[in-house]
Enzyme design. Structure first.
Site, mmCIF file in Angstrom:
data_model
loop_
_atom_site.group_PDB
_atom_site.id
_atom_site.type_symbol
_atom_site.label_atom_id
_atom_site.label_comp_id
_atom_site.label_asym_id
_atom_site.label_seq_id
_atom_site.Cartn_x
_atom_site.Cartn_y
_atom_site.Cartn_z
ATOM 1 N N SER A 108 -20.342 -35.314 21.779
ATOM 2 C CA SER A 108 -20.318 -36.099 23.018
ATOM 3 C C SER A 108 -18.885 -36.495 23.330
ATOM 4 O O SER A 108 -18.049 -36.628 22.423
ATOM 5 C CB SER A 108 -21.145 -37.379 22.849
ATOM 6 O OG SER A 108 -20.947 -38.253 23.937
ATOM 7 N N TYR A 162 -22.861 -45.209 18.121
ATOM 8 C CA TYR A 162 -23.182 -43.927 18.752
ATOM 9 C C TYR A 162 -21.943 -43.032 18.822
ATOM 10 O O TYR A 162 -21.951 -41.880 18.368
ATOM 11 C CB TYR A 162 -23.776 -44.126 20.155
ATOM 12 C CG TYR A 162 -24.018 -42.801 20.842
ATOM 13 C CD1 TYR A 162 -24.983 -41.926 20.356
ATOM 14 C CD2 TYR A 162 -23.248 -42.398 21.938
ATOM 15 C CE1 TYR A 162 -25.186 -40.688 20.951
ATOM 16 C CE2 TYR A 162 -23.444 -41.159 22.539
ATOM 17 C CZ TYR A 162 -24.413 -40.308 22.037
ATOM 18 O OH TYR A 162 -24.602 -39.077 22.609
HETATM 19 P P1 NDP Z 1 -33.186 -36.450 25.344
HETATM 20 O O1 NDP Z 1 -33.593 -37.840 24.971
HETATM 21 O O2 NDP Z 1 -33.703 -35.882 26.604
HETATM 22 O O3 NDP Z 1 -33.535 -35.455 24.129
HETATM 23 C C1 NDP Z 1 -33.283 -35.819 22.807
HETATM 24 C C2 NDP Z 1 -34.011 -34.866 21.877
HETATM 25 O O4 NDP Z 1 -33.719 -35.249 20.524
HETATM 26 C C3 NDP Z 1 -35.512 -34.915 22.052
HETATM 27 O O5 NDP Z 1 -36.018 -33.605 22.083
HETATM 28 C C4 NDP Z 1 -35.992 -35.638 20.810
HETATM 29 O O6 NDP Z 1 -37.247 -35.109 20.408
HETATM 30 C C5 NDP Z 1 -34.920 -35.247 19.795
HETATM 31 N N1 NDP Z 1 -34.875 -36.181 18.680
HETATM 32 C C6 NDP Z 1 -34.477 -37.478 18.690
HETATM 33 N N2 NDP Z 1 -34.628 -38.011 17.462
HETATM 34 C C7 NDP Z 1 -35.132 -37.030 16.661
HETATM 35 C C8 NDP Z 1 -35.510 -36.953 15.320
HETATM 36 N N3 NDP Z 1 -35.408 -38.020 14.491
HETATM 37 N N4 NDP Z 1 -35.983 -35.796 14.826
HETATM 38 C C9 NDP Z 1 -36.092 -34.720 15.633
HETATM 39 N N5 NDP Z 1 -35.757 -34.713 16.928
HETATM 40 C C10 NDP Z 1 -35.286 -35.868 17.436
HETATM 41 O O7 NDP Z 1 -31.608 -36.474 25.360
HETATM 42 P P2 NDP Z 1 -30.507 -35.313 25.582
HETATM 43 O O8 NDP Z 1 -31.118 -34.008 25.801
HETATM 44 O O9 NDP Z 1 -29.557 -35.823 26.575
HETATM 45 O O10 NDP Z 1 -29.793 -35.383 24.165
HETATM 46 C C11 NDP Z 1 -29.592 -34.265 23.336
HETATM 47 C C12 NDP Z 1 -28.308 -34.464 22.559
HETATM 48 O O11 NDP Z 1 -27.231 -34.544 23.473
HETATM 49 C C13 NDP Z 1 -28.243 -35.739 21.722
HETATM 50 O O12 NDP Z 1 -27.629 -35.434 20.495
HETATM 51 C C14 NDP Z 1 -27.346 -36.659 22.553
HETATM 52 O O13 NDP Z 1 -26.672 -37.597 21.758
HETATM 53 C C15 NDP Z 1 -26.403 -35.649 23.159
HETATM 54 N N6 NDP Z 1 -25.692 -36.022 24.362
HETATM 55 C C16 NDP Z 1 -26.362 -36.450 25.486
HETATM 56 C C17 NDP Z 1 -25.649 -36.739 26.633
HETATM 57 C C18 NDP Z 1 -26.306 -37.249 27.865
HETATM 58 O O14 NDP Z 1 -25.621 -37.909 28.690
HETATM 59 N N7 NDP Z 1 -27.569 -36.960 28.102
HETATM 60 C C19 NDP Z 1 -24.193 -36.549 26.699
HETATM 61 C C20 NDP Z 1 -23.601 -36.146 25.464
HETATM 62 C C21 NDP Z 1 -24.327 -35.859 24.355
HETATM 63 P P3 NDP Z 1 -38.469 -35.974 19.857
HETATM 64 O O15 NDP Z 1 -38.323 -37.361 20.416
HETATM 65 O O16 NDP Z 1 -39.675 -35.251 20.365
HETATM 66 O O17 NDP Z 1 -38.317 -35.907 18.390
HETATM 67 C C1 8X3 Z 2 -23.680 -39.442 25.997
HETATM 68 C C2 8X3 Z 2 -22.643 -39.495 27.055
HETATM 69 O O1 8X3 Z 2 -21.030 -41.006 28.311
HETATM 70 O O2 8X3 Z 2 -23.179 -41.956 27.623
HETATM 71 O O3 8X3 Z 2 -23.183 -38.983 24.818
HETATM 72 O O4 8X3 Z 2 -21.480 -41.527 25.997
HETATM 73 S S1 8X3 Z 2 -22.050 -41.073 27.236
#
Ligand code: NDP
Ligand code: 8X3
Length: 252
Positions: free
Chosen positions: A139, A152
């Site tokens: 991120s 985070y």
């Molecule tokens: P979502 O919440 O839409 O998806 C997150 C996914 O992670 C879900 O499929 C969830 O599945 C899974 N997950 C969470 N905890 C667990 C666990 N303990 N075991 C297995 N699976 C898990 O968020 P995003 O798609 O946005 O996030 C995906 C990644 O991208 C994350 O690592 C996040 O930190 C990162 N990210 C997101 C950004 C954003 O602005 N959206 C920007 C930068 C990075 P389930 O709950 O079914 O287990």
């Molecule tokens: C998620 C993006 O900008 O909320 O990793 O940190 S931000």
């Protein structure tokens, strides 16, 4: 031979979008996440196009991760790309107001969970050799500090450095490692971070044009399908309408 993508966090956001995007390229899919019903729904959507194997999995549980990898059917064992995407942010409040449990959950998922999956899948990637990839979802929060990011952002700094360090150790294996560092993208991420507060999570994206899950999925597939001799070490991607803030200064 069919390429295989092993995607964690495939029930939502980037992971689900990446599954659909890899399917368009004809890749077989291993879809992991805790919500089995969502995995099965995605499998029903995609398995007419490509082979799909689903695995209900909490990445925090090292033994469960190992069992899922050990039980992969033969057609899914030759993993080409591991997408370490499962992750979450909790508690956007300032650090002094955050419960220790929330910090632990982020570390257990984003750091320990990612390490658990990497350790279990690595032998399969090394067996694949040239052209194999690990795509870790970091991120911008791992690079740039901001209020409310506390643990985070620190977990994502771990993801970045772990990715770069792995690259060094995997040099002779042919396996590439990329840290993709997205900025704000509209997924269920903000809903999870605000513990289901729809109004607060909608406010994160209101009046701007964030990245979409598909924008990030495109980058995941891009780095995974480059020629085997090309390695993208780190890829930071933001919406055009997001940039950095000035330093904060406390004044009397
Ligand atoms: P979502 O919440 O839409 O998806 C997150 C996914 O992670 C879900 O499929 C969830 O599945 C899974 N997950 C969470 N905890 C667990 C666990 N303990 N075991 C297995 N699976 C898990 O968020 P995003 O798609 O946005 O996030 C995906 C990644 O991208 C994350 O690592 C996040 O930190 C990162 N990210 C997101 C950004 C954003 O602005 N959206 C920007 C930068 C990075 P389930 O709950 O079914 O287990
Ligand atoms: C998620 C993006 O900008 O909320 O990793 O940190 S931000």
């Amino acid at each position: 031979m069919t390429n295989v993508a092993f995607i964690t966090g495939a029930t939502s956001g980037f992971g689900r979008a990446a599954a659909r995007r890899f399917a368009r390229e004809g890749w077989a899919l291993v879809l992991a996440g805790r919500r089995l019903e969502r995995l099965e729904e995605l499998a029903r959507e995609l398995e007419g196009t490509v082979p799909v194997h689903v695995a209900a999995l909490d990445v925090r549980d090292a033994a469960a991760v190992r069992a899922v990898v050990d039980a992969l059917p033969p057609a899914f064992r030759a993993v080409t790309t591991l997408v370490n995407n499962a992750g979450l942010a909790l508690a956007p409040e300032p650090a002094p107001r955050v419960a220790l449990e929330d910090w632990h959950t982020m570390i257990d998922t984003n750091v320990t969970g990612l390490v658990n999956v990497t350790h279990a899948v690595l032998p399969l990637l090394i067996e694949t050799g040239a052209g194999a990839s690990i795509v870790n979802i970091g991120s911008v929060a791992g690079e740039w500090p901001y209020p409310g990011s506390h643990v985070y952002g620190a977990t994502k700094a771990f993801v970045k450095q772990f990715s770069l360090n792995l690259r060094c150790d995997l040099l002779k294996t042919g396996v590439r490692v990329t840290d993709i560092a997205p900025g704000a993208a509209e997924t269920e991420f903000a809903l999870v971070r605000t513990r289901g507060d729809r109004a607060a999570s909608d406010a994160v994206y209101r009046g701007t044009t964030p990245l979409t899950a598909e924008d990030v999925a495109d980058q995941i597939v891009y780095v995974a399908t480059l020629p085997p001799h090309v390695a993208v070490n780190r890829l930071e991607i933001m919406a055009q309408r997001q940039a950095w803030s000035p330093f904060a200064v406390d004044r009397d």
